[in-house]
Design a protein around this motif. Structure first.
Motif, PDB file in Angstrom:
ATOM      1  N   ASP A 132      -3.572   1.408  -3.180  1.00 27.15           N
ATOM      2  CA  ASP A 132      -3.165   1.161  -1.787  1.00 27.15           C
ATOM      3  C   ASP A 132      -4.044   0.073  -1.171  1.00 27.15           C
ATOM      4  N   TYR A 133      -4.270  -0.969  -1.947  1.00 30.94           N
ATOM      5  CA  TYR A 133      -5.174  -2.036  -1.505  1.00 30.94           C
ATOM      6  C   TYR A 133      -4.732  -2.686  -0.205  1.00 30.94           C
ATOM      7  N   GLN A 134      -3.420  -2.679   0.100  1.00 28.02           N
ATOM      8  CA  GLN A 134      -2.916  -3.340   1.300  1.00 28.02           C
ATOM      9  C   GLN A 134      -3.449  -2.686   2.573  1.00 28.02           C
ATOM     10  N   GLU A 154      -6.611  -6.000   8.396  1.00 28.20           N
ATOM     11  CA  GLU A 154      -7.290  -4.765   7.988  1.00 28.20           C
ATOM     12  C   GLU A 154      -8.767  -5.027   7.751  1.00 28.20           C
ATOM     13  N   HIS A 185       3.584   1.889  -3.527  1.00 26.70           N
ATOM     14  CA  HIS A 185       4.202   0.910  -4.419  1.00 26.70           C
ATOM     15  C   HIS A 185       5.302   1.590  -5.230  1.00 26.70           C
ATOM     16  N   SER A 202      -5.450  -6.420   3.285  1.00 27.26           N
ATOM     17  CA  SER A 202      -4.413  -7.314   3.810  1.00 27.26           C
ATOM     18  C   SER A 202      -4.840  -7.867   5.169  1.00 27.26           C
TER      19      SER A 202
END
Length: 337
Positions: free
Chosen positions: A76-78, A85, A230, A82
Motif C-alpha cells: 500500500d505504498y500509495q 502523503e 491493488h 504518493s
C-alpha cells in the motif's frame, strides 16, 4: 433506518494522563500474550520445557512486527509515498497497518534463529504455537474496530458495523469484516487443536493446517472489503496471496506426511541432565565414555600391575614360578639323602 448495528468507538485512543493508550496496540499486545501462554501449555504437553515458547517469541515477535509493517507499506505504498502523503506515516504502526503475510514470514525467521540457539526443531515449536497465533489474530482484529478500518461493503443486516465520517471513510453501515475474520480465526484455532489431538500432527503439519484454514477464510473475507487495494486480474492482491499460500500449505501437509510420518518424540533436549554413570563390570572396571581405547588402556594397566595373571603372566610371574620349582627340587633332594 437500521435500528440494530454494531457501534464503532468514538475514539481509538484513551488518554491516561500524558500516556495515550491506543486500542489497536492494546489488542496486538493482548493477542501476543495469549498466544505465548497457550503455546507454552501445548509445548509442555509435547514434552518441552516451560518458558521456551516465550524465549523464542522474544525473537519472533519483533521480527513479525517489522515484517508485517513492511508488507503493508510495500503493498500500500500509495498511502505513504504518493503526492500529498507524508512518508513518515509509514513508521506510525500504532495507527494500524500490519500485513499478516509479512508478519508470519519474518516472524518465522526470528523463530528459526532462536530455535537454532536453543537446539530445538522449528517445526515442533510452530506446531505448538499454531492455534495460539490464530487466537492472537482473532483478538488483534478488534484493533481494526477501534480504528474504524478494514470494513466490508455497505449492508443493512442487523449485525452491520456503523462507521462515522472521517479521513478516507464515509458514514454508513457496512459488513463487519473484522468480526468475520475474528470469528473465523477462533474456528481455525479449534480446528487445529482438534486435528492435532485426533491425528497427532507433527513436523510442522499443525502449523500448515492453521495456514491453510486461515487462507481459506481470508480469501472470501478479503473479497468483501472495500478499502483501497491493488488488483490483479480482477482480484485483490491479498486474495491471490491467500490462494497461493493455501496451495503451498496443503502441498506441505501431503508431502510431509509421506516423508516424515508421525510426530517428534523429543522436542527439546534436556541440557541440565547429568551424564549417565557408566555401569560397573564384574572385574571392577567401567566402560567410561564408551571408548574402546580407554577400556583397553585400563585393562593393560591392570594387567601390568598384576604379576600373577593366569592367562598372560608377566616377567615377575615367571621368576616366581622358577624360584618355586627350585625350592621344591631342593627339598626333594634333601629328603632322599
Amino acid at each position: 433506518m437500521n435500528l440494530a448495528f454494531i457501534p464503532s468507538p468514538s475514539t481509538g485512543v484513551i488518554e491516561l494522563g500524558p500516556i495515550p493508550l491506543r486500542g489497536y496496540a492494546f489488542c496486538i499486545i493482548i493477542g501476543v500474550f495469549v498466544a505465548v501462554w497457550f503455546g507454552n501449555k501445548r509445548w509442555i504437553a509435547r514434552g518441552g520445557k516451560a518458558g521456551t515458547v516465550a524465549d523464542v517469541a522474544v525473537w519472533a515477535v519483533p521480527f513479525g512486527l517489522v515484517g508485517g509493517r513492511l508488507y503493508h507499506v510495500i503493498t500500500d505504498y500509495q498511502l505513504y509515498f504518493s503526492d500529498g502523503e507524508n512518508w513518515v506515516d509509514a513508521f506510525k504502526i500504532w495507527e494500524g497497518g500490519l500485513g499478516i503475510w509479512g508478519a508470519i514470514a519474518f516472524g518465522a525467521v526470528g523463530a528459526w534463529i532462536a530455535c537454532r540457539r536453543r537446539g530445538i526443531p522449528l517445526p515442533a515449536w510452530a506446531d505448538a504455537l499454531a492455534p495460539g497465533i490464530a487466537i492472537a489474530q482473532a483478538i488483534g482484529r478488534w484493533g481494526n474496530w477501534f480504528n474504524q478500518e478494514l470494513y466490508g461493503k455497505p449492508t443493512d443486516l442487523p449485525w452491520a458495523l456503523e462507521i462515522s465520517d472521517g479521513p478516507n471513510r464515509v458514514a454508513g453501515t457496512y459488513h463487519p469484516t473484522f468480526l468475520y475474520e475474528s470469528l473465523w480465526c477462533i474456528g481455525v484455532a479449534l480446528l487445529v487443536v482438534w486435528a492435532d489431538r485426533r491425528f497427532k500432527l507433527g513436523h510442522g503439519r499443525a502449523f500448515a493446517l492453521y495456514v491453510a484454514a486461515y487462507c481459506a477464510g481470508r480469501g472470501w473475507i478479503e473479497y468483501m472489503r472495500v478499502d483501497e487495494a491493488h488488483h490483479i486480474l480482477g482480484l485483490r492482491l491479498n486474495v491471490w496471496t491467500a490462494i497461493i499460500v493455501f496451495v503451498l500449505a496443503v502441498v506441505y501437509i501431503v508431502v510431509s506426511a509421506k516423508i516424515r510420518p508421525g510426530r517428534e518424540e523429543i522436542v527439546e533436549p534436556d541440557r541440565d541432565a547429568a551424564p549417565e554413570k557408566a555401569p560397573e563390570k564384574k572385574d571392577g572396571t567401567t566402560d567410561g565414555d564408551g571408548s574402546d581405547e580407554d577400556g583397553s588402556a585400563t585393562a593393560d594397566a591392570a594387567e601390568k600391575k598384576d604379576p600373577f595373571t593366569k592367562d598372560q603372566p608377566g616377567e615377575s610371574g615367571k621368576d616366581a614360578t622358577a624360584e618355586s620349582t627350585e625350592a621344591a627340587g631342593a627339598a626333594e633332594a634333601a629328603e632322599k639323602s
